[in-house]
Design an enzyme around this catalytic site. Structure first.
Site, short mmCIF file in Angstrom:
data_model
loop_
_atom_site.label_atom_id
_atom_site.label_comp_id
_atom_site.label_asym_id
_atom_site.label_seq_id
_atom_site.Cartn_x
_atom_site.Cartn_y
_atom_site.Cartn_z
N ASN A 10 8.83 -10.35 7.39
CA ASN A 10 7.89 -9.85 8.39
C ASN A 10 7.14 -11.05 8.95
O ASN A 10 6.33 -11.65 8.25
CB ASN A 10 6.92 -8.87 7.70
CG ASN A 10 5.78 -8.45 8.60
OD1 ASN A 10 5.83 -8.65 9.81
ND2 ASN A 10 4.74 -7.87 8.01
N TRP A 11 7.43 -11.38 10.20
CA TRP A 11 6.84 -12.58 10.78
C TRP A 11 5.46 -12.34 11.38
O TRP A 11 4.87 -13.25 11.96
CB TRP A 11 7.80 -13.20 11.82
CG TRP A 11 8.96 -13.91 11.18
CD1 TRP A 11 9.17 -14.07 9.84
CD2 TRP A 11 10.03 -14.59 11.84
NE1 TRP A 11 10.31 -14.80 9.62
CE2 TRP A 11 10.87 -15.13 10.83
CE3 TRP A 11 10.39 -14.80 13.17
CZ2 TRP A 11 12.02 -15.86 11.12
CZ3 TRP A 11 11.54 -15.52 13.47
CH2 TRP A 11 12.34 -16.06 12.46
N LYS A 12 4.99 -11.13 11.27
CA LYS A 12 3.62 -10.80 11.71
C LYS A 12 3.34 -11.42 13.09
O LYS A 12 4.23 -11.49 13.91
CB LYS A 12 2.60 -11.26 10.67
CG LYS A 12 2.96 -10.82 9.26
CD LYS A 12 1.81 -10.94 8.30
CE LYS A 12 2.29 -10.62 6.89
NZ LYS A 12 1.24 -10.30 5.96
N HIS A 96 2.86 -0.47 8.07
CA HIS A 96 2.42 -1.66 7.31
C HIS A 96 0.91 -1.56 7.07
O HIS A 96 0.17 -1.10 7.93
CB HIS A 96 2.77 -2.93 8.09
CG HIS A 96 2.59 -4.17 7.27
ND1 HIS A 96 1.36 -4.74 7.06
CD2 HIS A 96 3.49 -4.94 6.59
CE1 HIS A 96 1.51 -5.81 6.29
NE2 HIS A 96 2.80 -5.95 5.98
N GLU A 98 -1.40 -3.63 7.21
CA GLU A 98 -2.26 -4.29 8.20
C GLU A 98 -2.45 -3.38 9.41
O GLU A 98 -3.49 -3.39 10.07
CB GLU A 98 -1.65 -5.65 8.61
CG GLU A 98 -1.87 -6.68 7.50
CD GLU A 98 -0.86 -7.81 7.46
OE1 GLU A 98 -0.12 -8.01 8.44
OE2 GLU A 98 -0.82 -8.51 6.42
N GLU A 168 4.07 -1.92 -1.12
CA GLU A 168 3.31 -3.14 -0.93
C GLU A 168 1.85 -2.89 -1.32
O GLU A 168 1.06 -2.39 -0.51
CB GLU A 168 3.35 -3.56 0.53
CG GLU A 168 4.75 -3.82 1.06
CD GLU A 168 4.71 -4.76 2.25
OE1 GLU A 168 5.21 -5.88 2.10
OE2 GLU A 168 4.15 -4.40 3.29
N GLY A 174 -0.53 -11.21 1.22
CA GLY A 174 -1.13 -12.41 1.77
C GLY A 174 -2.23 -13.00 0.89
O GLY A 174 -2.99 -13.87 1.33
N SER A 214 3.10 -11.08 -1.57
CA SER A 214 3.13 -12.46 -2.07
C SER A 214 4.41 -12.83 -2.82
O SER A 214 4.38 -13.55 -3.82
CB SER A 214 1.89 -12.73 -2.94
OG SER A 214 0.72 -12.56 -2.18
N GLY A 235 6.23 -11.71 3.70
CA GLY A 235 5.45 -12.14 4.85
C GLY A 235 5.46 -13.66 4.94
O GLY A 235 6.43 -14.27 5.40
N GLY A 236 4.38 -14.27 4.46
CA GLY A 236 4.18 -15.72 4.58
C GLY A 236 5.40 -16.56 4.24
O GLY A 236 5.75 -17.49 5.00
C1 PEP Z 1 3.97 -8.40 4.26
O1 PEP Z 1 3.54 -8.80 5.32
O2 PEP Z 1 4.57 -7.33 4.22
C2 PEP Z 1 3.74 -9.20 3.05
C3 PEP Z 1 4.17 -8.74 1.90
O3 PEP Z 1 3.10 -10.40 3.20
P1 PEP Z 1 3.02 -11.59 2.11
O4 PEP Z 1 4.41 -11.80 1.59
O5 PEP Z 1 2.50 -12.77 2.88
O6 PEP Z 1 2.09 -11.14 1.03
#
Ligand code: PEP
Length: 253
Positions: A10-12, A96, A98, A168, A174, A214, A235-236
């Site tokens: 997920n490149w947000k 998601h 967020e 999640e 994050g 994470s 994500g990151g």
């Molecule tokens: C996500 O955006 O779904 C996520 C899990 O982010 P991260 O891996 O950065 O925690």
């Protein structure tokens, strides 16, 4: 029952179009020999058609991070499922945390979006997860139950054949805090039986349940070793092709 693992990035709200294409092409080269894992990346709406075109001959799938449930109309700033499909999306990440946290996404809007995605032949990735406060109050399972039941309300298992569930925990996204193996194991087993209760054993056995929060090259192997974990939503650590490939090739770590 065998479920091919899905590792999704997920490149947000990161990367301009050219930056997204550059990373996608780097990843394409690194994924040439990948056959035992399905790989998906979800760039921004603007980068989606560019990335989908760049990856059209590759084994990497492309997804969207969100969509609006109406087909078209006076909905300034929104993008429909059909439009994302036409731009090259195969998957749609929906609900998601967020979006729930910052953009007022509710279980009702999530369910409408899942329906819209299915109508446009997109594979929905339904994101669910509890906050830290909800976990502390022992509400994890009731929250997940509500998010899954309401998010999938009114849909048959035939319509949901391509559903992917992504657990999640909000407190792990994050933050660098990953849920423990025991926590992930307990929740994924719970979700597997919830799908069986809501639909059928067959459906539950076929549906992939991803973990997100994470995930990085240091913890992915342990997480992927958990029985009911069928992949990861990252994500990151998916923003950098060299880092992401280590997660995709978790078996080699
Ligand atoms: C996500 O955006 O779904 C996520 C899990 O982010 P991260 O891996 O950065 O925690």
């Amino acid at each position: 029952m065998s479920r091919i693992p899905l590792i999704a990035g997920n490149w947000k709200m990161y990367k301009t179009g050219p930056e997204a294409v550059e990373t996608a092409l780097d990843l394409e080269k690194l994924c040439l020999d990948i056959t035992d894992v399905e790989v998906m990346i979800a760039p921004t709406y603007l980068s989606l058609p560019l990335v989908a075109t760049a990856l059209r001959d590759s084994n990497i799938k492309v997804g969207v991070q969100n969509l609006y449930f109406e087909e078209q109309g006076a909905f300034t700033g929104e993008v429909s499922a059909q439009m994302t499909k036409a731009a090259g999306a195969e998957y749609a990440i929906i609900g998601h945390s967020e979006r729930r946290q910052y953009f007022g996404e509710t279980d009702l809007s999530v369910s409408k979006k899942i329906k819209a995605a299915i109508q446009s032949n997109l594979k929905p990735v339904l994101c669910i997860g509890e906050t830290e406060a909800q976990r502390d109050e022992q509400k994890t399972f009731s929250i997940l139950d509500k998010q899954v039941s309401n998010g999938l309300k009114g849909l048959s298992f035939d319509e949901l054949e391509n559903l992917v569930l992504a657990y999640e925990p909000v407190w792990a996204i994050g933050t660098g805090k990953t849920a423990s193996v025991d926590q992930v194991d307990e929740v994924h087993q719970y979700l597997r039986s919830l799908l069986e209760k809501l639909f059928s054993k067959d459906f539950s056995g076929k549906t992939r349940i991803l973990y997100g929060g994470s995930v990085n090259p240091d913890n992915v192997k342990e997480l992927m070793g958990i029985k009911d974990v069928d992949g990861a939503l990252v994500g990151g650590a998916s923003l950098d092709a060299e880092k992401f490939i280590n997660i995709i090739k978790y078996r080699d770590l």
